[in-house]
Scaffold this active site. Structure first.
Site, PDB file in Angstrom:
ATOM      1  N   ASP A  52       0.852  -1.179   0.000  1.00 36.85           N
ATOM      2  CA  ASP A  52       0.000   0.000   0.000  1.00 36.85           C
ATOM      3  C   ASP A  52       0.895   1.238   0.000  1.00 36.85           C
ATOM      4  OD1 ASP A  52      -1.740   2.178   0.845  1.00 36.85           O
ATOM      5  OD2 ASP A  52      -3.173   0.628   1.433  1.00 36.85           O
ATOM      6  N   LEU A  53       0.577   2.199  -0.849  1.00 34.66           N
ATOM      7  CA  LEU A  53       1.392   3.410  -0.922  1.00 34.66           C
ATOM      8  C   LEU A  53       1.402   4.192   0.383  1.00 34.66           C
ATOM      9  CD1 LEU A  53       0.709   4.896  -4.478  1.00 34.66           C
ATOM     10  CD2 LEU A  53       2.903   4.124  -3.550  1.00 34.66           C
ATOM     11  N   ALA A  75      -1.678   4.566  -9.336  1.00 27.37           N
ATOM     12  CA  ALA A  75      -2.465   4.106  -8.194  1.00 27.37           C
ATOM     13  C   ALA A  75      -3.231   5.266  -7.567  1.00 27.37           C
ATOM     14  CB  ALA A  75      -1.540   3.460  -7.159  1.00 27.37           C
ATOM     15  N   THR A 118      -6.338  13.483 -14.601  1.00 26.26           N
ATOM     16  CA  THR A 118      -7.700  13.362 -15.117  1.00 26.26           C
ATOM     17  C   THR A 118      -8.186  14.675 -15.711  1.00 26.26           C
ATOM     18  OG1 THR A 118     -10.006  12.910 -14.508  1.00 26.26           O
ATOM     19  CG2 THR A 118      -8.617  13.897 -12.826  1.00 26.26           C
ATOM     20  N   TYR A 142     -13.059  13.786  -6.479  1.00 28.10           N
ATOM     21  CA  TYR A 142     -12.019  13.073  -7.231  1.00 28.10           C
ATOM     22  C   TYR A 142     -11.191  14.056  -8.045  1.00 28.10           C
ATOM     23  CZ  TYR A 142      -9.916  10.512 -11.103  1.00 28.10           C
ATOM     24  OH  TYR A 142      -9.030  10.048 -12.033  1.00 28.10           O
ATOM     25  N   PHE A 170     -10.020  11.593 -20.112  1.00 28.75           N
ATOM     26  CA  PHE A 170     -11.352  11.216 -19.640  1.00 28.75           C
ATOM     27  C   PHE A 170     -11.541   9.708 -19.610  1.00 28.75           C
ATOM     28  CE2 PHE A 170     -12.612  15.559 -21.082  1.00 28.75           C
ATOM     29  CZ  PHE A 170     -13.097  16.012 -19.875  1.00 28.75           C
ATOM     30  N   LEU A 191     -18.772   3.034 -19.590  1.00 38.90           N
ATOM     31  CA  LEU A 191     -19.861   2.740 -20.521  1.00 38.90           C
ATOM     32  C   LEU A 191     -19.567   1.565 -21.440  1.00 38.90           C
ATOM     33  CD1 LEU A 191     -22.560   3.354 -21.907  1.00 38.90           C
ATOM     34  CD2 LEU A 191     -21.367   5.092 -23.278  1.00 38.90           C
ATOM     35  N   ASP A 285     -23.579  15.726 -14.983  1.00 41.86           N
ATOM     36  CA  ASP A 285     -23.082  15.209 -16.259  1.00 41.86           C
ATOM     37  C   ASP A 285     -23.150  16.302 -17.335  1.00 41.86           C
ATOM     38  OD1 ASP A 285     -22.202  12.689 -15.795  1.00 41.86           O
ATOM     39  OD2 ASP A 285     -24.011  11.661 -16.468  1.00 41.86           O
TER      40      ASP A 285
END
Length: 337
Positions: A52-53, A75, A118, A142, A170, A191, A285
């Site tokens: 574990d980091l 991670a 991200t 996030y 994405f 999806l 969204d």
């Protein structure tokens, strides 16, 4: 030959990047706690450290026992919905693990660090495609946690000279064209695999969240980048860091595809119906999310080799159809032996 540490290298994007590095002739050590990763996704001959980091002692031991030429950090906690239920956990874990890893790298003299970030940093974009100059305004814990990690790495650069790259994307999609690796999440939230699972009868019918968006067919449009193209982008920015200080790139296919287009393409590729129902919009969204890849192309020579949605889905379908239980399938276990 260089040696690289890959955190999260037993996961989806991480394992494809490990494979790409190995094919380039590099040595790789994978550090993964296997909460979402799979032993079977680590190629034969690659050292896997199960840790574990957050265990700083173990992380230091990994650096003490190997000399690394760079770190690629995959991670992280990465579910947007979960992050809105457990925001403090996401921000604490994603930030602290990144900074402790960067600190260990600096102390070991490993001065190249690539963060798999991200495009959720951009929230509701004011224009499409989203380039690196777009406003940073995450709308999820996030996204905020990844922004905090990027900010921390900027200070590691400023104070210690750590060369860092952040790749913002994405939707990674598809699978290794040779069928060696694929996508296997639990829970699955993406999806394309959800549509494939529905077609195979491996999961429930698909839900289309919203059909009244301001798009040609009323459903959301998203950017899908093939996972092997994404792995290639990570390798290219490693090379950029040999010549330049820290960089930030958006990574995308450059094309957007709607939910209905994804369903239709899965049906065409598979020859099966995708059972689905129409549901209400999900809060938060945006109608359209497409990332620009112009700067990445111009500065690294990167170019997606799997641009068409059909090509992306064909590789994803081939792997899942051959591995209906994912990496728990007998085929996956025999390939890893």
């Amino acid at each position: 030959m260089s040696r690289f540490l890959i955190t999260g290298g037993a996961g989806y994007v991480g394992s494809h990047t490990v494979l790409a590095l190995r094919e380039r002739g590099e040595e790789v050590v994978v550090l993964d706690d296997l909460r979402q990763g799979h032993r079977e996704a680590v190629p034969p001959g690659v050292e896997l450290v199960v840790a574990d980091l957050s265990d700083r002692k173990q992380v230091k031991e990994v650096f003490a026992s190997h000399k690394f030429d760079g770190v690629l950090h995959f991670a992280a906690l990465s579910l947007v919905g979960e992050s809105m239920r457990e925001p403090m956990r996401y921000m604490a874990e994603n930030l602290s693990n990144t900074l402790w890893l960067a600190e260990a790298a600096v102390k070991a003299g490993c001065m190249r660090f690539v963060l798999s970030s991200t495009a959720a940093l951009f929230g509701f974009p004011k224009y499409i495609p989203i380039d690196e100059n777009a406003e940073i305004a995450p709308v999820s814990a996030y996204g905020e946690s990844k922004l905090m990690a990027e900010t921390g790495l900027k200070w590691a650069e400023r104070v210690h000279g750590l060369r860092t790259a952040s790749l913002r994307y994405f939707n990674a999609a598809g699978a290794d064209p040779q069928g060696r690796l694929g996508e296997d999440h639990n829970p699955e939230t993406h999806l394309i695999p959800l549509a494939i699972n529905a077609a195979l009868g491996l999961g429930p019918e698909l839900t289309v969240f919203g059909t009244d968006y301001d798009t040609p067919d009323g459903t959301c449009i998203r950017d899908y980048v093939h996972v092997t193209d994404l792995a290639d982008a990570h390798l290219r920015v490693l090379d950029v860091l040999n010549e330049r200080p820290s960089v930030r790139y958006n990574v995308g296919n450059g094309n957007g595809y709607s939910v209905r287009e994804v369903i239709e393409t899965v049906q065409r590729v598979s020859g099966r119906k995708v059972p689905y129902r129409e549901g209400a919009r999900r809060p938060g969204d945006p109608a359209v999310l497409v990332a620009s890849n112009q700067r990445l192309r111009e500065e690294t020579g990167w170019q997606p080799r799997h641009e068409s949605l059909e090509d992306i889905i064909r590789t994803a379908w081939a792997w899942r159809a051959a591995h209906p239980q994912g990496f728990s399938s007998p085929a996956a276990k025999s390939e890893a032996a």
